[in-house]
Design a protein around this motif. Structure first.
Motif, PDB file in Angstrom:
ATOM      1  N   UNK A 180      44.848  43.641   8.241  1.00  0.00           N
ATOM      2  CA  UNK A 180      44.561  44.618   7.248  1.00  0.00           C
ATOM      3  C   UNK A 180      43.657  44.128   6.282  1.00  0.00           C
ATOM      4  N   UNK A 181      43.517  42.899   5.770  1.00  0.00           N
ATOM      5  CA  UNK A 181      42.663  42.537   4.792  1.00  0.00           C
ATOM      6  C   UNK A 181      41.454  42.506   5.323  1.00  0.00           C
ATOM      7  N   UNK A 182      41.097  42.364   6.475  1.00  0.00           N
ATOM      8  CA  UNK A 182      39.778  42.120   7.135  1.00  0.00           C
ATOM      9  C   UNK A 182      39.398  43.550   7.226  1.00  0.00           C
ATOM     10  N   UNK A 183      40.319  44.583   7.669  1.00  0.00           N
ATOM     11  CA  UNK A 183      39.844  46.078   7.774  1.00  0.00           C
ATOM     12  C   UNK A 183      39.405  46.541   6.478  1.00  0.00           C
ATOM     13  N   UNK A 184      40.105  46.220   5.302  1.00  0.00           N
ATOM     14  CA  UNK A 184      39.557  46.724   4.036  1.00  0.00           C
ATOM     15  C   UNK A 184      38.115  46.109   3.628  1.00  0.00           C
ATOM     16  N   UNK A 185      37.543  45.486   4.461  1.00  0.00           N
ATOM     17  CA  UNK A 185      36.200  44.994   4.021  1.00  0.00           C
ATOM     18  C   UNK A 185      35.323  44.834   5.000  1.00  0.00           C
ATOM     19  N   UNK A 194      35.127  39.462  10.747  1.00  0.00           N
ATOM     20  CA  UNK A 194      35.333  40.980  10.599  1.00  0.00           C
ATOM     21  C   UNK A 194      36.150  41.570  11.680  1.00  0.00           C
ATOM     22  N   UNK A 195      36.560  42.703  11.547  1.00  0.00           N
ATOM     23  CA  UNK A 195      37.275  43.479  12.435  1.00  0.00           C
ATOM     24  C   UNK A 195      36.419  44.036  13.560  1.00  0.00           C
ATOM     25  N   UNK A 196      36.461  43.635  14.569  1.00  0.00           N
ATOM     26  CA  UNK A 196      35.890  44.241  15.915  1.00  0.00           C
ATOM     27  C   UNK A 196      35.437  45.808  15.777  1.00  0.00           C
ATOM     28  N   UNK A 197      34.110  45.929  15.957  1.00  0.00           N
ATOM     29  CA  UNK A 197      33.678  47.442  15.789  1.00  0.00           C
ATOM     30  C   UNK A 197      34.265  47.925  16.888  1.00  0.00           C
TER      31      UNK A 197
END
Length: 287
Positions: free
Chosen positions: A228-233, A283-286
């Motif tokens: 989630x932390x990664x999803x927010x940025x 980062x979250x995988x696109x």
DNA sequence: CATCCACCGGAACTTAGGGTTC
DNA sequence: GAACCCTAAGTTCCGGTGGATG
């Protein structure tokens, strides 16, 4: 990755691979020493289907053969995989979950005196411990079919004894189906005249989502928080990820542990890492 | 070029937990 | 119930890597 359901029962455009695998396995039926096969190629290329097809056909023509299909993605420890094999042979009655020593399971396999067995280890690169492959190679009643989409990674994870045995195995390489072939397959399967390319492409995102949610299920709460932390940025350096994680939870784990989680997330294709060394970011995988 | 620093990931160890055996 | 065997997750320690800095 195409869903299992999209793979045809009939095996189209794979004559060469079918013949090659059949040739490797047929001696087993004749009571000769088993040979092993290694199937490599990208996901969606039909490796699993072909293996099931060939083994199934073999069992129809030669009645006295057992077969076991182990999905190493699920049975990723040596114990779980061994257990799964014994289960397939109907020899687990008094083996109790998680508490029987490896040796005990192996003894049981060694004691097996039924008809020859073809063991297929699917997604074998997911196996934590290559010992299992060695175990099976030692047992004359078992023929081994290994399936992997990452031959490099598989070999890297194995010790020398297994690797050298593997070099003698017949390697059968699968290429991805091209769109024409897939269209052919879909038409064959549905009896439709033509299936638009777009139908096939439409099936892919759905399959992806399924794989993704399977991966998410296997994460625990704190691992999900990191995600989630990664999803927010968009894109954070490890230091920043850790700081935010520490701020977000009651009783934080160590950096090393979080590093392992990131590795796991990356393995499941949920996150990607960019760059190397100090200025690496995650980062979250696109898509 | 040398050195520093953050990060990477392997290895050995600890702890907790579930189960069996005697 | 104590001793034992296993797994799973986390911790500690540490050598390796590579961009940044002087």
């Amino acid at each position: 990755m195409l869903r299992e359901a999209f793979v045809p029962n009939d095996v189209v455009h794979r004559d060469g691979e079918v013949d090659a695998l059949s040739a490797v396995l047929e001696p087993v039926v004749a009571g000769e020493p088993p040979e092993s096969a290694l199937l490599t190629g990208p996901s969606g290329a039909g490796k699993t289907t072909i293996a099931k097809f060939v083994v199934g056909r073999l069992r129809e023509t030669a009645l006295d053969v057992e077969s076991i299909h182990v999905n190493c993605w699920q049975s990723y420890t040596r114990f779980k995989a061994l257990y799964r094999i014994l289960e397939g042979l109907g020899r687990t009655i008094d083996v109790h979950r998680q508490s029987t020593p490896h040796d005990e399971l192996l003894d049981r396999l060694e004691a097996y005196d039924g008809p020859p067995v073809i063991v297929t280890l699917d997604e074998v690169d997911q196996l934590e411990d290559g010992h299992l492959i060695y175990d099976l190679y030692r047992l004359p009643a078992f023929a081994v079919v290994l399936i992997t989409n990452d031959e490099e990674e598989l070999l890297a994870g194995l010790d020398e004894r297994v690797r050298s045995r593997l070099h003698t195995a017949e390697t059968i390489h699968f290429d991805r189906y091209d769109v024409d072939e897939l269209t052919d397959i879909m038409a064959d399967r549905d009896g439709a005249d033509a299936i638009a390319e777009s139908h096939i492409e439409a099936a892919i995102p759905e399959a992806r989502r399924e794989v993704r949610s399977r991966a998410l299920d296997s994460l625990h709460k704190e691992q999900r928080q990191v995600l989630e932390i990664l999803q927010d940025s968009d894109g954070l350096p490890p230091r920043e990820i850790y700081d935010r994680y520490v701020a977000a939870v009651e009783d934080p784990r160590t950096k090393r542990t979080v590093r392992s989680w990131l590795q796991k997330l990356a393995q499941y294709n949920l996150v990607e890492a960019d760059g190397s060394g100090p200025d690496r970011t995650y980062r979250v995988t696109s898509s």
